[in-house]
Design a protein around this motif. Structure first.
Motif, PDB file in Angstrom:
ATOM      1  N   GLU A 566       0.823  -1.218   0.000  1.00  0.00           N
ATOM      2  CA  GLU A 566       0.000   0.000   0.000  1.00  0.00           C
ATOM      3  C   GLU A 566       0.857   1.268   0.000  1.00  0.00           C
ATOM      4  OE1 GLU A 566      -3.046  -0.091   2.982  1.00  0.00           O
ATOM      5  OE2 GLU A 566      -3.270  -2.266   2.863  1.00  0.00           O
ATOM      6  N   ASP A 567       1.875   1.275  -0.881  1.00  0.00           N
ATOM      7  CA  ASP A 567       2.781   2.426  -0.997  1.00  0.00           C
ATOM      8  C   ASP A 567       2.214   3.391  -2.041  1.00  0.00           C
ATOM      9  OD1 ASP A 567       4.825   4.243  -1.311  1.00  0.00           O
ATOM     10  OD2 ASP A 567       6.426   2.750  -1.281  1.00  0.00           O
ATOM     11  N   ARG A 568       1.455   4.377  -1.577  1.00  0.00           N
ATOM     12  CA  ARG A 568       0.762   5.295  -2.481  1.00  0.00           C
ATOM     13  C   ARG A 568       1.726   6.138  -3.303  1.00  0.00           C
ATOM     14  NH1 ARG A 568      -0.269  10.487  -1.970  1.00  0.00           N
ATOM     15  NH2 ARG A 568      -1.992  11.435  -3.133  1.00  0.00           N
ATOM     16  N   LYS A 569       2.771   6.685  -2.679  1.00  0.00           N
ATOM     17  CA  LYS A 569       3.704   7.555  -3.389  1.00  0.00           C
ATOM     18  C   LYS A 569       4.416   6.809  -4.509  1.00  0.00           C
ATOM     19  CE  LYS A 569       4.622  10.808   0.379  1.00  0.00           C
ATOM     20  NZ  LYS A 569       5.652  11.408   1.259  1.00  0.00           N
ATOM     21  N   ARG A 570       4.803   5.577  -4.236  1.00  0.00           N
ATOM     22  CA  ARG A 570       5.497   4.805  -5.264  1.00  0.00           C
ATOM     23  C   ARG A 570       4.561   4.474  -6.420  1.00  0.00           C
ATOM     24  NH1 ARG A 570       8.905  -0.784  -4.176  1.00  0.00           N
ATOM     25  NH2 ARG A 570      10.220  -0.657  -6.039  1.00  0.00           N
ATOM     26  N   LEU A 571       3.322   4.148  -6.102  1.00  0.00           N
ATOM     27  CA  LEU A 571       2.344   3.881  -7.158  1.00  0.00           C
ATOM     28  C   LEU A 571       2.131   5.111  -8.033  1.00  0.00           C
ATOM     29  CD1 LEU A 571      -0.331   1.826  -5.196  1.00  0.00           C
ATOM     30  CD2 LEU A 571       1.083   0.993  -7.087  1.00  0.00           C
ATOM     31  N   LYS A 572       2.121   6.279  -7.422  1.00  0.00           N
ATOM     32  CA  LYS A 572       1.949   7.521  -8.181  1.00  0.00           C
ATOM     33  C   LYS A 572       3.121   7.742  -9.137  1.00  0.00           C
ATOM     34  CE  LYS A 572       0.807  12.408  -7.535  1.00  0.00           C
ATOM     35  NZ  LYS A 572       0.573  13.482  -6.530  1.00  0.00           N
ATOM     36  N   LYS A 573       4.354   7.478  -8.669  1.00  0.00           N
ATOM     37  CA  LYS A 573       5.525   7.628  -9.531  1.00  0.00           C
ATOM     38  C   LYS A 573       5.499   6.630 -10.683  1.00  0.00           C
ATOM     39  CE  LYS A 573       8.645   9.465  -5.976  1.00  0.00           C
ATOM     40  NZ  LYS A 573       9.883   9.226  -5.195  1.00  0.00           N
ATOM     41  N   LEU A 574       5.100   5.391 -10.390  1.00  0.00           N
ATOM     42  CA  LEU A 574       5.031   4.381 -11.447  1.00  0.00           C
ATOM     43  C   LEU A 574       3.966   4.731 -12.471  1.00  0.00           C
ATOM     44  CD1 LEU A 574       5.361   1.181  -9.231  1.00  0.00           C
ATOM     45  CD2 LEU A 574       7.100   2.155 -10.736  1.00  0.00           C
ATOM     46  N   ARG A 575       2.840   5.244 -12.011  1.00  0.00           N
ATOM     47  CA  ARG A 575       1.792   5.682 -12.943  1.00  0.00           C
ATOM     48  C   ARG A 575       2.315   6.790 -13.857  1.00  0.00           C
ATOM     49  NH1 ARG A 575      -3.343   9.289 -11.172  1.00  0.00           N
ATOM     50  NH2 ARG A 575      -1.552  10.587 -10.627  1.00  0.00           N
ATOM     51  N   LYS A 576       3.039   7.755 -13.287  1.00  0.00           N
ATOM     52  CA  LYS A 576       3.591   8.849 -14.071  1.00  0.00           C
ATOM     53  C   LYS A 576       4.597   8.343 -15.095  1.00  0.00           C
ATOM     54  CE  LYS A 576       6.040  13.258 -13.580  1.00  0.00           C
ATOM     55  NZ  LYS A 576       6.661  14.212 -12.620  1.00  0.00           N
ATOM     56  N   GLU A 577       5.460   7.403 -14.698  1.00  0.00           N
ATOM     57  CA  GLU A 577       6.466   6.875 -15.632  1.00  0.00           C
ATOM     58  C   GLU A 577       5.813   6.099 -16.767  1.00  0.00           C
ATOM     59  OE1 GLU A 577      10.505   4.091 -15.724  1.00  0.00           O
ATOM     60  OE2 GLU A 577       9.458   4.465 -13.823  1.00  0.00           O
ATOM     61  N   ALA A 578       4.832   5.253 -16.446  1.00  0.00           N
ATOM     62  CA  ALA A 578       4.154   4.482 -17.492  1.00  0.00           C
ATOM     63  C   ALA A 578       3.445   5.397 -18.477  1.00  0.00           C
ATOM     64  CB  ALA A 578       3.161   3.510 -16.853  1.00  0.00           C
ATOM     65  N   ARG A 579       2.769   6.419 -17.963  1.00  0.00           N
ATOM     66  CA  ARG A 579       2.106   7.373 -18.860  1.00  0.00           C
ATOM     67  C   ARG A 579       3.117   8.114 -19.718  1.00  0.00           C
ATOM     68  NH1 ARG A 579      -2.454  10.335 -15.001  1.00  0.00           N
ATOM     69  NH2 ARG A 579      -4.012   8.655 -15.058  1.00  0.00           N
ATOM     70  N   GLY A 580       4.262   8.485 -19.126  1.00  0.00           N
ATOM     71  CA  GLY A 580       5.283   9.211 -19.874  1.00  0.00           C
ATOM     72  C   GLY A 580       5.846   8.396 -21.021  1.00  0.00           C
ATOM     73  N   ILE A 581       6.128   7.110 -20.781  1.00  0.00           N
ATOM     74  CA  ILE A 581       6.655   6.256 -21.854  1.00  0.00           C
ATOM     75  C   ILE A 581       5.615   6.063 -22.947  1.00  0.00           C
ATOM     76  CG2 ILE A 581       7.536   3.958 -22.399  1.00  0.00           C
ATOM     77  CD1 ILE A 581       8.707   3.834 -19.596  1.00  0.00           C
ATOM     78  N   ARG A 582       4.353   5.861 -22.534  1.00  0.00           N
ATOM     79  CA  ARG A 582       3.289   5.708 -23.528  1.00  0.00           C
ATOM     80  C   ARG A 582       3.160   6.971 -24.383  1.00  0.00           C
ATOM     81  NH1 ARG A 582      -2.544   6.309 -21.275  1.00  0.00           N
ATOM     82  NH2 ARG A 582      -1.671   8.412 -21.243  1.00  0.00           N
ATOM     83  N   ARG A 583       3.236   8.137 -23.734  1.00  0.00           N
ATOM     84  CA  ARG A 583       3.122   9.392 -24.471  1.00  0.00           C
ATOM     85  C   ARG A 583       4.310   9.586 -25.419  1.00  0.00           C
ATOM     86  NH1 ARG A 583       3.708  12.590 -20.564  1.00  0.00           N
ATOM     87  NH2 ARG A 583       1.631  12.236 -19.740  1.00  0.00           N
ATOM     88  N   SER A 584       5.509   9.267 -24.964  1.00  0.00           N
ATOM     89  CA  SER A 584       6.691   9.448 -25.811  1.00  0.00           C
ATOM     90  C   SER A 584       6.652   8.519 -27.010  1.00  0.00           C
ATOM     91  CB  SER A 584       7.962   9.209 -24.993  1.00  0.00           C
ATOM     92  OG  SER A 584       8.060   7.860 -24.587  1.00  0.00           O
ATOM     93  N   LEU A 585       6.133   7.302 -26.831  1.00  0.00           N
ATOM     94  CA  LEU A 585       6.010   6.387 -27.969  1.00  0.00           C
ATOM     95  C   LEU A 585       4.999   6.911 -28.978  1.00  0.00           C
ATOM     96  CD1 LEU A 585       6.085   2.934 -26.142  1.00  0.00           C
ATOM     97  CD2 LEU A 585       7.763   3.764 -27.791  1.00  0.00           C
ATOM     98  N   GLY A 586       3.898   7.477 -28.476  1.00  0.00           N
ATOM     99  CA  GLY A 586       2.920   8.067 -29.385  1.00  0.00           C
ATOM    100  C   GLY A 586       3.486   9.239 -30.156  1.00  0.00           C
ATOM    101  N   GLU A 587       4.240  10.103 -29.453  1.00  0.00           N
ATOM    102  CA  GLU A 587       4.869  11.239 -30.123  1.00  0.00           C
ATOM    103  C   GLU A 587       5.918  10.775 -31.122  1.00  0.00           C
ATOM    104  OE1 GLU A 587       6.358  13.549 -26.943  1.00  0.00           O
ATOM    105  OE2 GLU A 587       4.413  14.416 -26.398  1.00  0.00           O
ATOM    106  N   ARG A 588       6.635   9.713 -30.771  1.00  0.00           N
ATOM    107  CA  ARG A 588       7.647   9.196 -31.693  1.00  0.00           C
ATOM    108  C   ARG A 588       7.008   8.683 -32.969  1.00  0.00           C
ATOM    109  NH1 ARG A 588      12.397   4.875 -30.091  1.00  0.00           N
ATOM    110  NH2 ARG A 588      13.566   5.056 -32.027  1.00  0.00           N
TER     111      ARG A 588
END
Length: 743
Positions: A566-588
């Motif tokens: 139940e590590d909320r802060k870590r889950l938030k960081k992982l969500r941000k990283e996954a979204r960032g990679i997905r967005r960068s692949l779309g932009e690429r």
């Protein structure tokens, strides 16, 4: 005099040189875009012409130097010490701010930045004087700021946006109505007069009006020009028209290219004449302050109480400083890599025809397009049909597009350059500061709108781009004021230590942005030079995909662990990283892959298509991963109890089985031996069946209470998304084999 002031003026000089480099890198887009976008000449020729305009324009800059001396604040209210700290804070802020914009390829206004930096620095120092209760200091902030002139400067800068846009639309619409897109036939008869008028206008504003501010022209010469200006204009019109007619008809020269290059030189001249103050005006004002202080110290005056009212006096700048600044600007124009980066935005937004759009869409853009369509239909209803047909015919683009694959034709390029040069030169002659970036950008946007470059399929994206850039301009003003206010406060309160700290921070940020820009340009170069049949390139692309899949497995594993504890802060960081990679692949896909694939020759089309599929599948994988991390974070963020250990271990076991396949994939690629791939794929098929069975069992089970039901729903969601993710990985592995082996 305290040696500290010699150190400060030397530091301001060094920063001014840096500012010339970063400033030209940003403003070069203003006078190069039209010539480069229309391919009027080789880039080397365009740079040479622009360099000549900069050298000439730098000698016309003297009249604008008063803006840095007394245009924003009241120097009589500040002591010599205050003034030197304000100027130092302004230069530190300007170098950092412009370099950041250059790194990300965003055009901004050097005029707006310098005006708001002067305003921010003056406000910070004035507030310090007021709050510290300095003897003899005014207690009202309005006493320190030249509010009337500052407001006139700011309003003039922002009103130029509207004026430039309207002028660009009007002149381009008339020009296209005269020549149409198939302009060669009518240009045979009207071309000499058109180019003659354009060159006359450029000569009038850039030379005759600009001469008034030059340090090389005497007052008698200026009076003579004023008395006979229209005679010289008539001579100029006749000269240029006859010369263009001779070159067009006898020498068979494309005189439109001459007009575009002349406009490039005039715009570069106008830029140097209007914007040079943004880069060295602060140093020259600081030098004047040093001279005033030295003269006062020689008479025994106390420098700690010496006010700088002398800066209000008119000044004629030393032409040697102006010429030296022009030389630095030319060198920066030729060798700066960031100058090319900034040009992409304007050319992309103004290009004729479709293609991959750099920007998305926002509600204001969609609303603007919708209302424009309604207005267009209303005008069509009241316009005579014959007039409508005539206009439609004149504005019908040629099927083959602009010459040599250019973004737009020479007619629009000549309009962009001529109108922008006229507006900037007029403002310079009247000593009204304006933003060359705002003017050139809005003229280009107005001309592209009038030229129907924004079709229904692209208008909403182009308008979004314009809104984005304009929003960045307002951010420039806010950032310049705020940053300079903070830097000035640190210097005032910190003294020598504050100066050293701010200089160290500036150096760190410049190095950081240089590395970031190098990384971005290398990535862009790899995308532009892609060769999908090159074995080394294929291996590199494959390795990138493998690394992404490895990171996917790591994020998935960390998400499960964080969900378990139940590590909320870590889950938030992982969500941000996954979204960032997905967005960068779309932009690429949009910005790199598709433009390159479209230009591939037939023999490379299959390899390019498979790489597109690889990126699509990788994007889908991270889409599912993003859904998993988002659902996990939302569950814990709502303070629900974490998943039980049994479910966590089940998901972890399946993820480990998938992760164990990646090293085998890499070994296969390095050896080009895919004999074991079918076995790996069979294992993944079996794993997919296990997931299907787990989903079925979870549906059959009946939740005992509400809490267990929520856990069951989350678990079911994770199972479905994980299964989708594995399916995409399976497809990705298959297409990777085809990509590498070519079958």
């Amino acid at each position: 005099m305290d040696p500290l002031y010699y150190f400060i003026i030397g530091l301001i000089l060094v920063l001014s040189c840096f500012d010339l480099v970063v400033g030209v890198s940003n403003d070069a887009a203003n006078f190069l875009n039209s010539a480069v976008g229309s391919k009027a000449a080789p880039r080397r020729t365009i740079l040479l012409v622009a360099a000549l305009g900069i050298i000439i324009g730098s000698l016309f800059s003297s009249g604008m130097m008063e803006i840095a001396r007394s245009g924003v604040f009241m120097p009589a209210q500040f002591t010599f010490h205050d003034i030197m700290l304000i100027f130092l804070a302004v230069m530190l802020t300007d170098v950092i701010l412009l370099d950041v914009f250059n790194t990300f390829g965003l055009p901004t206004s050097t005029t707006v930045s310098i005006v708001f930096e002067l305003l921010g620095g003056a406000v910070a120092v004035a507030l310090f004087k007021i709050w510290s209760g300095e003897p003899g200091a005014a207690q009202e902030l309005s006493s320190y700021i030249n509010s009337s002139k500052a407001l006139a400067i700011i309003s003039g800068i922002f009103s130029s946006v509207f004026v430039a846009f309207i002028c660009g639309i009007t002149v381009m619409w008339i020009s296209r109505l005269i020549f149409s897109f198939n302009y060669r036939k009518s240009f045979k008869y009207l071309g000499a007069a058109w180019c003659g008028a354009a060159l006359t206008a450029i000569t009038y504003f850039a030379i005759f009006k600009g001469l008034k501010g030059s340090t090389l022209v005497t007052k008698d010469m200026v009076r003579h020009l004023d008395a006979h200006i229209w005679l010289y204009v008539c001579y100029s019109l006749v000269f240029w028209t006859v010369l263009m007619a001779v070159l067009q008809n006898l020498c068979k020269v494309n005189i439109l290219k001459i007009a575009v290059l002349a406009g490039t030189m005039a715009l570069a001249l106008s830029f140097a004449g209007n914007d040079l103050v943004n880069f060295i005006g602060v140093f020259m004002a600081g030098q004047s302050s040093m001279e005033i202080a030295s003269a006062a110290a020689a008479q025994g005056a106390d420098l700690s109480t010496l006010t700088m009212g002398g800066l209000m006096a008119p000044v004629t700048a030393d032409w040697r400083y102006l010429l030296g600044a022009g030389v630095i600007m030319v060198l920066a124009l030729i060798f700066s890599k960031k100058a090319r980066t900034v040009t992409d935005t304007e050319v992309n937004l103004a290009r004729q025809g479709g293609g991959v759009e750099r920007f998305g869409s926002v509600p204001p853009a969609r609303m603007a397009v919708r209302y424009a369509l309604h207005a267009s239909r209303a005008v069509e209803k009241i316009m005579p049909a014959c007039v409508g047909r005539f206009i439609e015919k004149r504005f019908r683009p040629v099927a083959e597009g602009p010459d040599d694959g250019a973004s737009f034709d020479l007619i629009r390029a000549s309009v962009n350059l001529t109108v922008a040069a006229l507006l900037i030169s007029l403002a310079t002659s009247l000593r009204l500061p304006l933003s060359t970036t705002y003017v050139t950008f809005m003229v280009a946007m107005g001309s592209s709108l009038a030229d129907k470059a924004w079709g229904r399929d692209s208008a909403v994206y182009r308008i979004t781009g314009v809104i984005t850039v304009i929003s960045g301009w307002f951010f420039t003003a806010f950032a310049a004021f705020t940053m300079c206010c903070i830097v000035a406060a640190c210097i005032v309160y910190g003294g020598l230590f504050g100066i050293i700290a701010m200089c160290g921070l500036a150096a760190f940020l410049l190095l950081k942005s240089a590395r970031l820009h190098k990384k971005r340009t290398q990535a862009a170069a790899l995308a532009q030079g892609a060769n999908y049949r090159d074995p080394a390139a294929a291996a590199r692309y494959n390795e990138e995909i493998i690394e992404l899949m490895k990171r996917m497995a790591e994020i998935y594993e960390m998400n499960l662990e964080a969900l378990n504890v139940e590590d909320r802060k870590r889950l938030k960081k992982l969500r941000k990283e996954a979204r960032g990679i997905r967005r960068s692949l779309g932009e690429r896909m949009a910005m790199e892959v598709m433009p390159v694939v479209r230009e591939l020759p037939d023999e490379e089309a299959d390899r390019g298509k498979r790489y597109v599929q690889m990126v699509e599948y990788a994007t889908s994988v991270f889409e599912s991963l993003s859904n998993i991390t988002t659902a996990s974070y939302a569950y814990i963020d709502n303070n629900h109890e974490g998943l039980d250990l049994g479910r966590i271990e089940h998901l972890r076991g399946m993820n480990n089985r998938v992760s164990s396949l990646y090293p085998r994939f890499r070994d296969m690629m390095e050896s080009n031996d895919y004999a074991g791939l079918d076995e790996c794929l069979a294992g993944m098929d079996a794993l997919d069946e296990e997931f299907a069975e787990a989903v079925k069992q979870q549906i059959i089970l009946r939740a005992e209470d509400v809490s267990d039901m929520r856990r069951a729903l989350l678990y079911l969601n994770l199972l479905n998304e994980t299964r989708t993710m594995i399916r995409k990985v399976l497809l990705l592995a298959k297409i990777q084999r085809k990509f590498v082996l070519g079958w």
